[in-house]
Write a protein that holds these residues in place. Structure first.
Motif, PDB file in Angstrom:
ATOM      1  N   LYS A 285       0.844  -1.197   0.000  1.00  0.00           N
ATOM      2  CA  LYS A 285       0.000   0.000   0.000  1.00  0.00           C
ATOM      3  C   LYS A 285       0.878   1.246   0.000  1.00  0.00           C
ATOM      4  CE  LYS A 285      -0.251   0.448   5.046  1.00  0.00           C
ATOM      5  NZ  LYS A 285      -1.117   0.576   6.233  1.00  0.00           N
ATOM      6  N   GLY A 286       0.257   2.353  -0.363  1.00  0.00           N
ATOM      7  CA  GLY A 286       0.902   3.643  -0.218  1.00  0.00           C
ATOM      8  C   GLY A 286       2.147   3.830  -1.060  1.00  0.00           C
ATOM      9  N   ARG A 287       3.194   4.287  -0.424  1.00  0.00           N
ATOM     10  CA  ARG A 287       4.447   4.682  -1.084  1.00  0.00           C
ATOM     11  C   ARG A 287       5.446   3.530  -1.002  1.00  0.00           C
ATOM     12  NH1 ARG A 287       8.731   8.531   1.095  1.00  0.00           N
ATOM     13  NH2 ARG A 287       9.767   9.361  -0.764  1.00  0.00           N
TER      14      ARG A 287
ATOM     15  N   ASP B  60       6.086   2.965   2.816  1.00  0.00           N
ATOM     16  CA  ASP B  60       5.207   1.900   3.320  1.00  0.00           C
ATOM     17  C   ASP B  60       5.701   0.530   2.881  1.00  0.00           C
ATOM     18  OD1 ASP B  60       2.980   3.579   4.491  1.00  0.00           O
ATOM     19  OD2 ASP B  60       2.958   4.316   2.420  1.00  0.00           O
ATOM     20  N   GLY B  61       6.604   0.510   1.924  1.00  0.00           N
ATOM     21  CA  GLY B  61       7.161  -0.758   1.461  1.00  0.00           C
ATOM     22  C   GLY B  61       8.444  -0.551   0.680  1.00  0.00           C
TER      23      GLY B  61
ATOM     24  N   GLY C 245       5.070  -0.817  10.450  1.00  0.00           N
ATOM     25  CA  GLY C 245       4.155  -1.660   9.696  1.00  0.00           C
ATOM     26  C   GLY C 245       4.532  -1.794   8.235  1.00  0.00           C
ATOM     27  N   GLY C 246       5.609  -1.111   7.839  1.00  0.00           N
ATOM     28  CA  GLY C 246       6.048  -1.167   6.451  1.00  0.00           C
ATOM     29  C   GLY C 246       6.574  -2.537   6.069  1.00  0.00           C
ATOM     30  N   VAL C 247       6.383  -2.912   4.801  1.00  0.00           N
ATOM     31  CA  VAL C 247       6.764  -4.236   4.294  1.00  0.00           C
ATOM     32  C   VAL C 247       8.115  -4.147   3.590  1.00  0.00           C
ATOM     33  CG1 VAL C 247       6.160  -6.096   2.698  1.00  0.00           C
ATOM     34  CG2 VAL C 247       4.369  -4.939   4.014  1.00  0.00           C
ATOM     35  N   TRP C 248       9.005  -5.060   3.945  1.00  0.00           N
ATOM     36  CA  TRP C 248      10.321  -5.176   3.316  1.00  0.00           C
ATOM     37  C   TRP C 248      10.352  -6.514   2.612  1.00  0.00           C
ATOM     38  CZ3 TRP C 248      15.029  -8.013   4.284  1.00  0.00           C
ATOM     39  CH2 TRP C 248      16.193  -7.419   3.726  1.00  0.00           C
TER      40      TRP C 248
ATOM     41  N   ILE D 222      13.122 -15.769  -0.322  1.00  0.00           N
ATOM     42  CA  ILE D 222      12.323 -14.538  -0.279  1.00  0.00           C
ATOM     43  C   ILE D 222      12.152 -14.149   1.180  1.00  0.00           C
ATOM     44  CG2 ILE D 222      10.141 -13.427  -0.868  1.00  0.00           C
ATOM     45  CD1 ILE D 222      11.763 -14.301  -3.283  1.00  0.00           C
ATOM     46  N   TYR D 223      12.709 -12.986   1.514  1.00  0.00           N
ATOM     47  CA  TYR D 223      12.537 -12.426   2.846  1.00  0.00           C
ATOM     48  C   TYR D 223      11.425 -11.388   2.761  1.00  0.00           C
ATOM     49  CZ  TYR D 223      17.212 -14.357   3.700  1.00  0.00           C
ATOM     50  OH  TYR D 223      18.287 -15.193   3.824  1.00  0.00           O
ATOM     51  N   SER D 224      10.420 -11.533   3.617  1.00  0.00           N
ATOM     52  CA  SER D 224       9.294 -10.582   3.609  1.00  0.00           C
ATOM     53  C   SER D 224       8.954 -10.249   5.054  1.00  0.00           C
ATOM     54  CB  SER D 224       8.093 -11.195   2.900  1.00  0.00           C
ATOM     55  OG  SER D 224       7.130 -10.215   2.610  1.00  0.00           O
ATOM     56  N   ASN D 225       9.531  -9.148   5.537  1.00  0.00           N
ATOM     57  CA  ASN D 225       9.373  -8.751   6.935  1.00  0.00           C
ATOM     58  C   ASN D 225       8.555  -7.475   7.070  1.00  0.00           C
ATOM     59  OD1 ASN D 225      11.842 -10.542   7.001  1.00  0.00           O
ATOM     60  ND2 ASN D 225      11.692 -10.055   9.157  1.00  0.00           N
ATOM     61  N   LYS D 226       7.909  -7.354   8.197  1.00  0.00           N
ATOM     62  CA  LYS D 226       7.248  -6.093   8.543  1.00  0.00           C
ATOM     63  C   LYS D 226       8.061  -5.395   9.615  1.00  0.00           C
ATOM     64  CE  LYS D 226       2.414  -6.609   7.273  1.00  0.00           C
ATOM     65  NZ  LYS D 226       1.014  -6.460   7.742  1.00  0.00           N
ATOM     66  N   PHE D 227       8.191  -4.070   9.465  1.00  0.00           N
ATOM     67  CA  PHE D 227       8.940  -3.288  10.436  1.00  0.00           C
ATOM     68  C   PHE D 227       7.983  -2.792  11.513  1.00  0.00           C
ATOM     69  CE2 PHE D 227      10.852   0.814  11.792  1.00  0.00           C
ATOM     70  CZ  PHE D 227      11.963   0.280  12.445  1.00  0.00           C
TER      71      PHE D 227
END
Length: 343
Positions: free
Chosen positions: A202-204, A268-269, A301-304, A336-341
């Motif tokens: 989402k977002g930016r 946001d990501g 809550g941003g996605v990395w 694939i690393y997919s983390n939330k901050f």
């Protein structure tokens, strides 16, 4: 410390006495500044943004510095120096660009490492230059000189782009790939795994190391409301990404950044198939810095979301900065690393 090709250039400093000199694709040193000891004026065009930033403090009335795939004006020069690139096709582009900016009878100087493909120059030289002459050979490098004997054609990016359709998990996208930008004309395994496990974002969103824009194009095809920013250190990659966006009728912002240093505010990501090489060497420091810089740029809550070769030691650094390591997919080559901050 000057690189070997730069040392060879200065060894032939008599070629530049009192001349207006153009330097194309220079390396990570201050050769353009050193040339002012001999030349009357120097203009330098970097295709690597890091190299441009290293030189930028040296700018003065006699030394003009630019970053990009072309000059912003039509100035003509007495001599043009080219650092022969690793990609042979990019060399042809740079030769054309040099020819466009040389005065009639102007001098072309091409320097490169013996193992870097420069020996191809003799056969590669277009008809508007005379046959290149080997001027010097030292420090495992060669230096050739040539003369502009006919008017060179204007450089048009459309003449240097390869356009093709690429099937992604999100559907067909058109990719525009300029010379010097890595492309296999198919979805590479790492990016395919990344896009096959694409989260809702989402977002930016930042596409780090955007290359020709494949990830951004697929992302916007699936999630068109995203505000995507595309950064890369390479001028030809950024131009490729812009052409890819245009070909798919997508809108995103593209700009150069040395790592994440030139990005503004928080995202946001962040999504990436990140580079992990410094020249020809694989180095864990690039990966570590990317992780540590990313957490400073993510909102809570941003996605990395990234793909990385299995052999790269990301896990410890990710755990240090994110608090945990989330591997959502993997195969025998990639993770694939997919983390939330959430800190």
């Amino acid at each position: 410390m000057l690189t070997n090709p730069s040392q060879l250039i200065l060894r032939n400093s008599n070629l530049f006495e009192n001349q207006n000199v153009l330097v194309l694709n220079y390396e990570d040193d201050r050769l353009p500044k050193h040339l002012l000891d001999y030349a009357s004026k120097v203009t330098a065009l970097a295709l690597d943004f890091h190299h441009h930033l290293q030189m930028e403090p040296e700018a003065c009335p006699e030394l003009s510095l630019f970053f990009g795939h072309s000059l912003p004006n039509e100035e003509l020069f007495d001599t043009a120096i080219i650092y022969y690139p690793k990609a042979k096709a990019l060399a042809a582009y740079l030769i054309n660009l040099a020819g466009q900016h040389l005065k009639p009878g102007g001098q072309l100087v091409v320097v490169g490492e013996n193992k870097g493909g420069i020996r191809s120059l003799v056969k590669q030289a277009p008809t508007y230059f005379d046959k290149p002459f080997k001027q010097d050979n030292a420090r495992h490098c060669l230096l050739y000189i040539s003369e502009l004997i006919n008017q060179a054609p204007k450089v048009r990016l459309t003449d240097w782009v390869s356009q093709y359709q690429l099937h992604t998990p999100q559907g067909e996208v058109t990719v525009c790939n300029l010379v010097g930008v890595f492309s296999e004309k198919r979805l590479d395994e790492g990016t395919k795994l990344l896009l096959s496990n694409l989260p809702n974002m989402k977002g930016r969103v930042l596409d780090f190391g955007c290359g020709a824009g494949v990830i951004t194009a697929a992302l916007l095809k699936a999630q068109p409301k995203l505000q995507v920013e595309c950064v890369d250190i390479n001028a030809m990659a950024l131009a490729s990404c812009e052409l890819t966006l245009e070909a798919n009728n997508f809108t995103a912002t593209t700009y150069p950044s040395d790592g994440l240093a030139q990005t503004q505010d928080k995202f946001d990501g962040i999504i990436s198939n990140p580079p992990f090489h410094d020249g020809l060497k694989s180095t864990p420091e690039i990966a570590k810095k990317f992780v540590s810089d990313s957490v400073k740029k993510l909102r809570k809550g941003g996605v990395w979301h990234i793909v990385a070769n299995r052999h790269l030691a990301y896990s410890d650094t990710i755990e240090t900065h994110f608090g945990q390591v989330d591997v959502i997919a993997e195969n025998n080559k990639y993770k694939i690393y997919s983390n939330k901050f959430n800190r």
